[in-house]
Design a protein around this motif. Structure first.
Motif, mmCIF file in Angstrom:
data_model
loop_
_atom_site.group_PDB
_atom_site.id
_atom_site.type_symbol
_atom_site.label_atom_id
_atom_site.label_comp_id
_atom_site.label_asym_id
_atom_site.label_seq_id
_atom_site.Cartn_x
_atom_site.Cartn_y
_atom_site.Cartn_z
ATOM 1 N N SER A 91 -85.221 2.612 -55.367
ATOM 2 C CA SER A 91 -85.634 1.943 -56.605
ATOM 3 C C SER A 91 -86.759 0.944 -56.385
ATOM 4 C CB SER A 91 -84.437 1.224 -57.224
ATOM 5 O OG SER A 91 -84.029 0.127 -56.416
ATOM 6 N N SER A 98 -86.271 8.708 -61.129
ATOM 7 C CA SER A 98 -86.881 7.857 -62.151
ATOM 8 C C SER A 98 -86.213 8.024 -63.512
ATOM 9 C CB SER A 98 -88.382 8.178 -62.285
ATOM 10 O OG SER A 98 -88.585 9.541 -62.621
ATOM 11 N N GLY A 127 -83.832 -0.095 -60.516
ATOM 12 C CA GLY A 127 -84.159 0.750 -61.663
ATOM 13 C C GLY A 127 -83.929 2.217 -61.351
ATOM 14 N N PRO A 128 -84.191 3.023 -62.347
ATOM 15 C CA PRO A 128 -84.665 2.659 -63.695
ATOM 16 C C PRO A 128 -83.537 2.120 -64.574
ATOM 17 C CG PRO A 128 -84.396 5.034 -63.531
ATOM 18 C CD PRO A 128 -84.118 4.490 -62.151
#
Length: 318
Positions: free
Chosen positions: A258, A174, A263-264
């Motif tokens: 993700s 993340s 992402g992130p």
């Protein structure tokens, strides 16, 4: 004896009658027909599954197509749009980092494990199978989900770091600074396929080369650099080409890790993931088709470069 030979030659070179020629043509036609009948399933598959979709996607790349309405011809608009798309440029950057870093590391680990297995250890078949498993499982959704859990904030990686006295609270998947590197690590972990090919190549190198080098006092490192690497260079080149092509097509790992967003902050937005997002997320199939053809050109160009450069470092034992 010479007379018999001349008689046989004259008999073999006797001009055939028109009836004989027609019979031979008819027989050859039947043979050709049988051959085409056996080839028919493959030819149908080639046209329906490969050539047909290729031609269709090339046409769609010059259109505005949303899957709902009929394609509308727009010419080079999709290709011009790619020049001005910052997310596409970022996807290319992320993908190139993944390929340029992940592929050499994967091949280095595969070669190292192959060298260890080539030492004649007991249970070679068992270890070879165990090390090959990651290649079978690495591209699966289940392994990608497991990877996301391992590198989560409360995942096993952080727990092990805490046991070592490191106050680890990083969400590896993340955090934009680390997310891509976790997927690269997953790619390196799937070293089984090139490892098996390396192991087969190592077993083809004659032992007499190493024996002669040992008699001359060559060290293990010298034997590796001057014997193993040159004789193994065709196998290294083969693995390099295959793994580069495969790395550019990577999709599942980034999609699952993700949650399909890249992402992130688009740090794991692979080119194939962005292509999928444009085509099936936004129904811009014409633009997605143009992106697919750009990927074909990139992979083809890099493969051609690899073949051109191979003449300088690949050695064939003729």
């Amino acid at each position: 004896m010479s007379a018999l030979f001349e008689l046989t030659s004259l008999k073999g070179s006797r001009a055939r009658t028109p009836e004989e020629k027609a019979a031979r043509r008819k027989e050859a036609g039947r043979d050709n027909l049988a051959g085409y009948l056996f080839l028919l399933p493959w030819l149908v598959g080639l046209v329906v599954i490969t050539v047909g979709p290729l031609v269709a996607s090339l046409y769609l790349s010059f259109t505005d197509y949303s899957l709902i309405q009929a394609p509308e011809w727009t010419g080079l608009e999709n290709y011009v749009r790619m020049l001005e798309d910052p997310r596409l440029h970022n996807a290319l950057r992320v993908t190139f980092i993944y390929v340029v870093v992940g592929t050499p590391l994967q091949l280095a680990v595969a070669l190292g494990i192959a060298l260890l297995l080539n030492e004649g250890m007991k249970g070679l078949a068992f270890y070879r199978s165990i090390f090959y498993l990651p290649s079978l499982l690495g591209g699966s959704v289940a392994i990608a989900l497991l990877w996301r859990q391992l590198f989560g904030t409360d995942g096993l990686v952080n727990q092990l770091l805490r046991l070592l006295g490191v106050d680890a609270t990083i969400g590896w998947v993340s955090d934009p600074s680390y997310a891509l590197w976790t997927i690269i690590l997953l790619h390196v972990w799937t070293f089984g396929s090139p490892m098996v090919i390396f192991l087969a190549g190592l077993r083809q190198i004659p032992a007499m080369y190493y024996e002669a080098a040992a008699v001359d006092g060559a060290t293990r490192w010298s034997r590796f650099v001057r014997i193993t690497l040159p004789l193994l260079s065709p196998i290294i080149f083969f693995n390099l080409v295959l793994q580069v092509i495969g790395a550019f097509q990577s999709f599942t790992q980034a999609f699952v890790v993700s949650n399909g967003t890249g992402g992130p902050s688009d740090s794991t937005m692979f080119y194939t993931l962005y292509l999928y997002d444009r085509g099936f997320g936004n129904f811009e199939m014409g633009y997605a088709a143009a992106m697919a053809w750009l990927l074909v050109v990139i992979v083809g160009a890099l493969t051609a470069v690899n073949f051109l450069l191979s003449r300088f470092w690949v050695f064939y034992d003729d």
